[in-house]
Design an enzyme around this catalytic site. Structure first.
Site, mmCIF file in Angstrom:
data_model
loop_
_atom_site.group_PDB
_atom_site.id
_atom_site.type_symbol
_atom_site.label_atom_id
_atom_site.label_comp_id
_atom_site.label_asym_id
_atom_site.label_seq_id
_atom_site.Cartn_x
_atom_site.Cartn_y
_atom_site.Cartn_z
ATOM 1 N N ASP B 190 -1.363 -9.836 9.413
ATOM 2 C CA ASP B 190 -0.739 -8.524 9.209
ATOM 3 C C ASP B 190 0.630 -8.542 9.887
ATOM 4 O OD1 ASP B 190 -3.294 -8.093 8.311
ATOM 5 O OD2 ASP B 190 -3.408 -6.049 9.087
ATOM 6 N N LYS B 253 0.455 -2.381 3.487
ATOM 7 C CA LYS B 253 -0.427 -1.637 4.393
ATOM 8 C C LYS B 253 0.356 -0.452 4.947
ATOM 9 C CE LYS B 253 -2.569 -2.495 8.926
ATOM 10 N NZ LYS B 253 -2.960 -3.525 9.887
ATOM 11 N N LYS B 289 -3.759 -1.576 1.729
ATOM 12 C CA LYS B 289 -4.594 -1.349 2.907
ATOM 13 C C LYS B 289 -4.181 -0.057 3.593
ATOM 14 C CE LYS B 289 -5.900 -3.193 7.429
ATOM 15 N NZ LYS B 289 -5.936 -4.351 8.326
#
Lengths: 328, 353
Positions: B190, B253, B289
């Protein structure tokens, strides 16, 4: 064209009646003479109590609409309709339990602080004594209504005084040891309030529970659940943190089942008929919650000996024993 | 429960299959379907400034859409239970606190392997589904711990890199961080973008930065954190989404979970629409996400239904949809227990996640 537009704007900014309104007399000293002698006050023949007011549920310190979207009628002594209250269902109970659990910081406030808040509550109710009694009288008659409010105020005062005085004990076991018995709140308590005494019954059960630091999900009297409106205004103005007392109106038999089966409710108090007491016991076996009922017997809530005191405070607390050995 | 019941709770093919290799394939077989069109995994495209410039978002329309989304009737009964199980399989079980320890990470991994307590699994009749979470998300320091704890389970370890959560350390360090995490065995990375590039409209810099991250990630799955709580406008969110996708993000995300506002539904709608547009234009699928502030089972259902309505069924599976959460699993377990027993449960009855 431009002129009309200008005139319109002026009319919009300044209504005509305002332009023609008479000038106020020059300000006079109030102490000199009666300042109000000449003023005319418009007084429409309107009884303020006749304006509809929608009572809502009280969850997490906020007035909440019921999940169902339905309401139920509340009728007075002569079967006249007094108003409507929300018909709470299991989801409202779920939300109320969640709010009560979130307010568990109440247990950590000092007993002195809780006492102060309760004193303030009693003072606030006493200020509004007459109007609360007036509304209540539609359901229970004037004599009982004013008795309920007066005893209610006294009851709040006495639990305010109890709040920091319901101490534990120090025990003396037969060896070199002392045991400190501390009274601690149980946690979240579900309360089914008595039917016949809507205000005093509510206060007599909820106040001892709150005074020692529990949070409450209360189902008020089915006879006069409109009392909720007066109660949450009282709580809102008395610094009681949101979520400490939550009120869900509805059919108490249904709400009792949800409350008694809810694993996050630590104790259930049920003060209604014998069948309800039985139901409270059998439904709450899932997490073995503490059950306190009147066993279907009548309690005279106006009698100080029956309606308040240690009996209630004991049930609102659990005892934690701390063993302290000592020696050389 | 009978076999029919367990079939009813079936939450996704990957839940029964071994997910490891099947989950992130680099092959040319389609990753997703959108309106009958097969989509490949994202390889990125050159930065298209014109496309970025013409992005517009109607904020009030998005907000209205988000408002009505939550008040509509959610799935109920068995379907609700099935959706909750699906939410678990899409969950990145996360711990990203300053006080993280090896022990906490091991506990989290144990929970990841068995997210629902055994008696509930038995009573739901879902043992054969082998429900697992999608990944475990930790700081670089704990990648090794997590990998050891998850051995034999095929659950990938995700690491947050690139100076999380601010993303303001020097570029070379951020890239080295990714490399280190990948070397330690993180299968998902991430990364955080430099928010200042978005405010300044420096799309080329942003594109280059994310491309460099992508290169450093190699075969590891890259999720690009936009930090939507910081981006101020929905238009910024949309533009940053497009740049990230063009630069080759596998997932976009919402947030780090450390911003003042985290994953909100309006942001979710904007990002989902961006993913849809990108898929329609390029034929490549990018995952989504949602992370930060997702604590209740109800919220997880809202996000799942958002995915279903705005994208397609492919975005309701762990390959293309993730929920980053730490406290969510406990609430889902509570709801599942309520589904089984009919009684409301207390959170202390379930093992902490």
């Amino acid at each position: 064209m431009a002129a009309t537009a200008k005139a319109d704007t002026a009319a919009y900014l300044e209504p005509t009646w305002f332009k023609n309104a008479p000038a106020l007399p020059a300000a006079k000293s109030i102490s000199g003479e009666n300042a109000n002698s000449e003023r005319q006050i418009a007084n429409p023949a309107l009884d303020p109590t006749e304006i509809d007011r929608t009572v809502k549920l009280y969850i997490g310190g906020k007035q909440a609409r019921p999940d169902s979207g339905y309401s139920m009628e509340v009728r007075g002594r002569n079967r006249e309709i007094l108003g409507e209250v929300p018909l709470g269902n299991r989801k409202d109970i779920r939300n109320a339990v969640e709010a009560a659990r979130k307010a568990s910081g109440w247990a950590k406030t000092t007993a002195h602080n809780r006492a102060q808040i309760l004193f303030y509550m009693a003072e606030n109710l006493s200020q509004r004594r007459d109007e609360v009694a007036h509304r209540l009288s539609h359901a229970v008659g004037e004599a009982q209504a004013s008795a309920e409010v007066n005893s209610g105020i006294e009851r709040i005062f006495s639990y305010a005084a109890w709040a920091d005085k319901f101490d534990g004990a120090v025990h003396n076991p037969p060896f070199r040891n002392i045991a400190i018995a501390m009274n601690e709140p149980i946690g979240t308590v579900g309360i089914i309030c008595p039917q016949e005494v809507p205000l005093l019954g509510f206060l007599s059960l909820v106040l001892p529970v709150v005074a020692v630091g529990n949070t409450v999900i209360a189902v008020p009297s089915e006879t006069y659940p409109l009392v909720t409106g007066d109660l949450y205004q009282l709580f809102d103005t008395s610094d009681l943190p949101g979520g400490v007392v939550n009120i869900v109106t509805g059919y108490s038999s249904q709400l009792l089942k949800v409350l008694a089966e809810h694993d996050d409710v630590d104790a259930i108090w049920c003060f209604a008929d014998e069948a309800s007491a039985f139901a409270a016991k059998s439904f709450s076996t899932g997490n073995l919650k503490q059950v306190f009922t009147n066993e279907g017997r009548a309690i005279d809530w106006f009698d100080v000996k029956q309606g308040e005191g240690r009996w209630f405070l004991h049930h609102a607390t659990q005892v934690k024993n701390i063993w302290v050995p000592y020696g050389e | 429960m009978s076999v029919e019941d367990s079939r009813r709770y079936r939450t996704g093919d990957h839940a029964t299959d071994a997910p490891s290799e099947g989950l992130f394939q680099d092959s040319d077989s389609p990753l997703a379907m959108l309106c009958g069109r097969p989509l490949l995994s994202n390889k990125g495209i050159p930065l298209n400034r014109e496309w970025i410039n013409q992005v517009r978002v109607n904020t009030s329309a998005v907000e209205r859409r988000a408002q009505t989304h939550v008040v509509r009737r959610m799935v109920k009964k068995d379907w609700q239970a099935a959706w909750l199980l699906r939410a678990i399989t899409c969950m990145d079980l996360t711990t990203l606190s300053g006080d993280d320890t090896d022990e906490r990470v091991r506990r989290l991994c144990a929970k990841a392997i068995q997210p629902i307590q055994q008696d509930l699994v038995n009573r739901l009749g879902i043992a054969e589904l082998k429900i697992r979470v999608a990944a475990v998300c930790v700081y670089h320091r704990f990648v090794e711990t997590a990998r050891t704890a998850l051995q034999g389970s095929t659950i990938p370890v995700a690491a947050v890199s690139t100076g999380f959560p601010a993303g303001l350390s020097p570029l070379s360090e951020r890239i080295a961080e990714i490399r280190r995490s990948v070397e330690d065995g993180a299968q998902e990375i991430d990364v955080v973008i430099t928010r200042a590039h978005v405010f300044g409209g420096r799309w080329q810099e942003l594109y280059d930065e994310i491309s460099a991250f992508k290169q450093a990630s190699g075969r590891a799955h890259m999720k690009v954190i936009l930090g939507t709580g910081d981006l101020l406008t929905l238009r910024n969110v949309a533009r940053a989404s497009f740049v990230a996708m063009m630069a080759g993000a596998d997932f976009i995300k919402t947030s780090t979970g450390k911003e003042p506002t985290n994953a909100t539904l309006p942001v979710g709608f904007v990002m989902a629409r961006a993913i849809r547009e990108y898929a329609q234009e390029t034929g490549m699928a990018v995952g989504f996400k949602a992370a930060g502030g997702i604590r209740t089972a109800k919220q997880s259902l809202e996000w799942l239904s958002l995915m279903k309505e705005e994208l397609a069924l492919s975005w309701m599976k762990a390959e293309l949809f993730r929920l980053g959460a730490s406290g969510l699993l406990g609430d889902i377990e509570r709801q599942l227990e309520h589904h089984v027993t009919g009684r409301y449960s207390a959170d202390y009855r379930h093992p902490i996640a």
